[in-house]
Design an enzyme around this catalytic site. Structure first.
Site, PDB file in Angstrom:
ATOM      1  N   HIS A 252       0.856  -1.190   0.000  1.00  0.00           N
ATOM      2  CA  HIS A 252       0.000   0.000   0.000  1.00  0.00           C
ATOM      3  C   HIS A 252       0.889   1.236   0.000  1.00  0.00           C
ATOM      4  O   HIS A 252       1.910   1.290   0.698  1.00  0.00           O
ATOM      5  CB  HIS A 252      -0.884  -0.051   1.251  1.00  0.00           C
ATOM      6  CG  HIS A 252      -1.850   1.082   1.406  1.00  0.00           C
ATOM      7  ND1 HIS A 252      -1.460   2.338   1.788  1.00  0.00           N
ATOM      8  CD2 HIS A 252      -3.202   1.136   1.245  1.00  0.00           C
ATOM      9  CE1 HIS A 252      -2.521   3.134   1.866  1.00  0.00           C
ATOM     10  NE2 HIS A 252      -3.588   2.420   1.532  1.00  0.00           N
ATOM     11  N   ARG A 295      -2.581   1.270  -4.606  1.00  0.00           N
ATOM     12  CA  ARG A 295      -2.388  -0.173  -4.658  1.00  0.00           C
ATOM     13  C   ARG A 295      -2.686  -0.664  -6.068  1.00  0.00           C
ATOM     14  O   ARG A 295      -3.320   0.035  -6.861  1.00  0.00           O
ATOM     15  CB  ARG A 295      -3.339  -0.878  -3.675  1.00  0.00           C
ATOM     16  CG  ARG A 295      -3.040  -0.665  -2.216  1.00  0.00           C
ATOM     17  CD  ARG A 295      -4.084  -1.340  -1.324  1.00  0.00           C
ATOM     18  NE  ARG A 295      -5.312  -0.571  -1.246  1.00  0.00           N
ATOM     19  CZ  ARG A 295      -6.472  -1.050  -0.806  1.00  0.00           C
ATOM     20  NH1 ARG A 295      -6.563  -2.323  -0.435  1.00  0.00           N
ATOM     21  NH2 ARG A 295      -7.544  -0.284  -0.741  1.00  0.00           N
ATOM     22  N   LYS A 298      -6.198  -0.212  -8.138  1.00  0.00           N
ATOM     23  CA  LYS A 298      -6.989   0.808  -7.466  1.00  0.00           C
ATOM     24  C   LYS A 298      -7.008   2.082  -8.309  1.00  0.00           C
ATOM     25  O   LYS A 298      -6.281   2.216  -9.304  1.00  0.00           O
ATOM     26  CB  LYS A 298      -6.430   1.099  -6.070  1.00  0.00           C
ATOM     27  CG  LYS A 298      -6.618  -0.061  -5.104  1.00  0.00           C
ATOM     28  CD  LYS A 298      -8.087  -0.306  -4.819  1.00  0.00           C
ATOM     29  CE  LYS A 298      -8.292  -1.396  -3.785  1.00  0.00           C
ATOM     30  NZ  LYS A 298      -9.724  -1.597  -3.470  1.00  0.00           N
ATOM     31  N   ASP A 301      -5.542   8.747  -7.003  1.00  0.00           N
ATOM     32  CA  ASP A 301      -5.945   9.540  -5.843  1.00  0.00           C
ATOM     33  C   ASP A 301      -4.857  10.568  -5.598  1.00  0.00           C
ATOM     34  O   ASP A 301      -3.680  10.214  -5.499  1.00  0.00           O
ATOM     35  CB  ASP A 301      -6.115   8.624  -4.623  1.00  0.00           C
ATOM     36  CG  ASP A 301      -6.658   9.336  -3.392  1.00  0.00           C
ATOM     37  OD1 ASP A 301      -6.396  10.550  -3.238  1.00  0.00           O
ATOM     38  OD2 ASP A 301      -7.325   8.682  -2.573  1.00  0.00           O
ATOM     39  N   CYS A 303      -3.845  12.162  -3.070  1.00  0.00           N
ATOM     40  CA  CYS A 303      -3.003  12.090  -1.868  1.00  0.00           C
ATOM     41  C   CYS A 303      -1.733  11.297  -2.134  1.00  0.00           C
ATOM     42  O   CYS A 303      -0.696  11.532  -1.505  1.00  0.00           O
ATOM     43  CB  CYS A 303      -3.776  11.512  -0.685  1.00  0.00           C
ATOM     44  SG  CYS A 303      -4.121   9.738  -0.765  1.00  0.00           S
ATOM     45  N   TYR A 304      -1.785  10.361  -3.105  1.00  0.00           N
ATOM     46  CA  TYR A 304      -0.608   9.565  -3.428  1.00  0.00           C
ATOM     47  C   TYR A 304       0.418  10.351  -4.242  1.00  0.00           C
ATOM     48  O   TYR A 304       1.517   9.844  -4.490  1.00  0.00           O
ATOM     49  CB  TYR A 304      -1.015   8.276  -4.134  1.00  0.00           C
ATOM     50  CG  TYR A 304      -1.810   7.364  -3.234  1.00  0.00           C
ATOM     51  CD1 TYR A 304      -1.217   6.771  -2.123  1.00  0.00           C
ATOM     52  CD2 TYR A 304      -3.162   7.144  -3.459  1.00  0.00           C
ATOM     53  CE1 TYR A 304      -1.944   5.962  -1.268  1.00  0.00           C
ATOM     54  CE2 TYR A 304      -3.897   6.330  -2.605  1.00  0.00           C
ATOM     55  CZ  TYR A 304      -3.282   5.755  -1.510  1.00  0.00           C
ATOM     56  OH  TYR A 304      -4.015   4.961  -0.661  1.00  0.00           O
ATOM     57  N   ASP A 359      -9.547  14.559  -4.110  1.00  0.00           N
ATOM     58  CA  ASP A 359      -9.016  13.260  -4.516  1.00  0.00           C
ATOM     59  C   ASP A 359      -8.980  13.144  -6.043  1.00  0.00           C
ATOM     60  O   ASP A 359      -7.952  12.860  -6.659  1.00  0.00           O
ATOM     61  CB  ASP A 359      -9.904  12.196  -3.868  1.00  0.00           C
ATOM     62  CG  ASP A 359      -9.806  10.798  -4.454  1.00  0.00           C
ATOM     63  OD1 ASP A 359      -9.078  10.587  -5.423  1.00  0.00           O
ATOM     64  OD2 ASP A 359     -10.499   9.906  -3.931  1.00  0.00           O
ATOM     65  N   ASP A 366     -10.995  18.564   0.585  1.00  0.00           N
ATOM     66  CA  ASP A 366     -10.813  18.368   2.029  1.00  0.00           C
ATOM     67  C   ASP A 366      -9.371  18.714   2.385  1.00  0.00           C
ATOM     68  O   ASP A 366      -8.510  18.821   1.520  1.00  0.00           O
ATOM     69  CB  ASP A 366     -11.173  16.937   2.447  1.00  0.00           C
ATOM     70  CG  ASP A 366     -10.304  15.890   1.763  1.00  0.00           C
ATOM     71  OD1 ASP A 366      -9.123  15.775   2.125  1.00  0.00           O
ATOM     72  OD2 ASP A 366     -10.806  15.195   0.859  1.00  0.00           O
ATOM     73  N   HIS A 369      -6.496  15.914   1.479  1.00  0.00           N
ATOM     74  CA  HIS A 369      -6.044  15.867   0.085  1.00  0.00           C
ATOM     75  C   HIS A 369      -5.372  17.168  -0.335  1.00  0.00           C
ATOM     76  O   HIS A 369      -4.462  17.158  -1.176  1.00  0.00           O
ATOM     77  CB  HIS A 369      -7.203  15.517  -0.843  1.00  0.00           C
ATOM     78  CG  HIS A 369      -7.594  14.084  -0.786  1.00  0.00           C
ATOM     79  ND1 HIS A 369      -8.584  13.606   0.063  1.00  0.00           N
ATOM     80  CD2 HIS A 369      -7.113  12.991  -1.440  1.00  0.00           C
ATOM     81  CE1 HIS A 369      -8.693  12.300  -0.091  1.00  0.00           C
ATOM     82  NE2 HIS A 369      -7.815  11.892  -0.996  1.00  0.00           N
TER      83      HIS A 369
END
Length: 461
Positions: A252, A295, A298, A301, A303-304, A359, A366, A369
């Site tokens: 992850h 992952r 998936k 996103d 945040c990654y 995201d 938010d 993120h």
């Protein structure tokens, strides 16, 4: 204004930057349906992926179609929107956030860090307020809780200490009760080598990172704290190459960052299969969207942008510290990922019109993120050779250089060193402890500072 460059010029500049760093694909590759490969019968996963790709492509297409307008602002980070939105959140949160009362130090960190990378953290005004509030979240038995009077927990302890580094200065640094915090960290130490998150809590990779990074930021690392950490992290590295939250689980992005950062900070990254790690993480950048997934199989996103994007410079530095530059022909400028498509995804698909970042298209903004998408962009904008890699106009889009191990501004990471070097000792169970900062992060900082002229190092974005 800084965002007035015409859109075609901005896209062309981004494309040129992509070619300059050896990226094989164009910055804004708009695929047709034939490019969307679906294996076998459609599933929930494949349908979600197809929808996400179409939403992101639509965001890119909308930008390109508006690029001929005289009012087009180009690829531009809308700083004023985000700054105003963040300041409102720092003053007061809507009642809907009541369920996150145990995350209050995190809100302080997410908002403070997002502001600081944009050069908008008002230190003279905010530093004392941050220190005062976080002091109320500190447990008398060591560590920080999720709010005043709450149970000490490693996650808000990291958020609080990082936020105090962002606040800067002796008042903030002295807020931390270091002897009590060290006692808390030792109580959380697991015989297996990791750390539990709180009294009678779970043991996972978050705890290991939070304990090691807090101790390093406050120059409190000792052999007894570090004992067993490299072996524990290695046991959580999976067959894919990334790191899981616990042994036997799936690799992850967030846990991979935590595990790698922990061993890099203490100079023990060689405990891991770094080649397998690199093979896993290079396949997490999405071909169409440009951002990262967390992952296998998936969705992208934002945040990654940080959790995966910050892994590359840490891997590069870990291999450099092992003396592998010539043996492995380490890249001299960009560490194995594509910065331009990554920044383009954040700038075009993740900025919310009302302020803040999200995201992916269709989601709400938010603070989480906003923090990690901006932080990841900041990490991607500075090449290994010290050169800047910015999509769009640097005057509007360049963010401050961060320390990828601590996730605070690089200048804040360096600034605290003098204070803690002047105050190296503390008492623990009748013993005088002489702590230190992690050797790996010290070597990485020296390497970075060697690439920066003093004026560049001292100036903000």
């Amino acid at each position: 204004g800084p965002c007035d460059a015409s859109a075609p010029e901005a896209v062309a500049a981004a494309a040129a930057a992509a070619l300059a760093v050896g990226e094989a694909s164009a910055v804004l590759h708009i695929p047709d349906v034939a490019d969307l490969v679906i294996d076998g019968p459609p599933t929930i996963t494949s349908r979600d992926q197809e929808k996400t790709e179409k939403d992101v492509v639509q965001a890119f297409t909308t930008f390109l179609m508006a690029s001929d307008s005289p009012d087009s602002e180009g690829i531009c980070l809308r700083r004023d929107h985000h700054t105003n939105w963040l300041h409102r959140g720092l003053r007061t949160l809507p009642t809907g956030f009541a369920g996150l009362d145990a995350s209050r130090p995190w809100f302080v960190f997410w908002i403070s860090h997002a502001l600081e990378v944009m050069g908008e953290f008002d230190e003279p005004t905010l530093a004392s307020q941050v220190a005062s509030f976080l002091g109320q979240c500190q447990s008398p038995t060591g560590g920080f809780g999720g709010g005043p009077g709450q149970l000490a927990h490693l996650a808000p302890t990291y958020a609080a200490v990082a936020a105090l580094l962002i606040a800067g200065g002796e008042v903030a640094y002295k807020t931390v009760n270091r002897p009590a915090l060290y006692d808390f960290l030792m109580r959380m130490k697991s015989p297996a080598g990791g750390f539990t998150m709180h009294e009678q809590g779970e043991t996972d990779m978050r705890g290991t990172y939070c304990a090691i990074v807090v101790a390093s930021m406050l120059h409190m690392l000792t052999d007894e704290l570090m004992e067993g950490v490299p072996e524990y992290v290695r046991r959580c590295q999976t067959y894919e190459g990334g790191i899981a939250g616990e042994e036997g689980l799936e690799a992850h992005g967030g846990y991979s960052y935590c595990g790698l950062a922990a061993v890099c900070i203490i100079g023990k990254a060689h405990a891991l299969d770094l080649h397998g790690f690199l093979d896993w993480v290079v396949h997490r950048q999405m071909n169409t969207e440009g951002g990262f997934q967390g992952r296998t199989n998936k969705l992208v996103d934002s945040c990654y942008t940080f959790w995966q994007g910050a892994i590359f410079p840490m891997l590069h530095e870990a291999l450099r510290q092992q003396g592998k530059e010539e043996e492995l022909l380490l890249p001299p400028d960009v560490a194995w990922f594509a910065p331009s498509p990554l920044q383009t995804y954040v700038f075009l698909a993740c900025q919310h019109p009302g302020g803040g970042l999200r995201d992916k298209p269709g989601k709400s903004a938010d603070f989480y993120h906003t923090c990690y998408s901006l932080s990841g962009v900041a990490a991607s904008q500075y090449g290994l050779d010290g050169k800047q890699l910015v999509v769009g106009e640097a005057t509007s889009n360049l963010l401050g250089r961060i320390d990828v191990y601590y996730n605070v501004l690089f200048e804040k990471s360096q600034r605290k060193c003098q204070f803690f070097e002047d105050n190296p000792t503390f008492q623990y169970q009748g013993r005088e402890i002489i702590g230190q900062e992690g050797v790996g992060v010290r070597l990485a900082r020296a390497q970075t500072m060697g690439l920066l002229p003093p004026s560049v190092y001292n100036d903000g974005p």
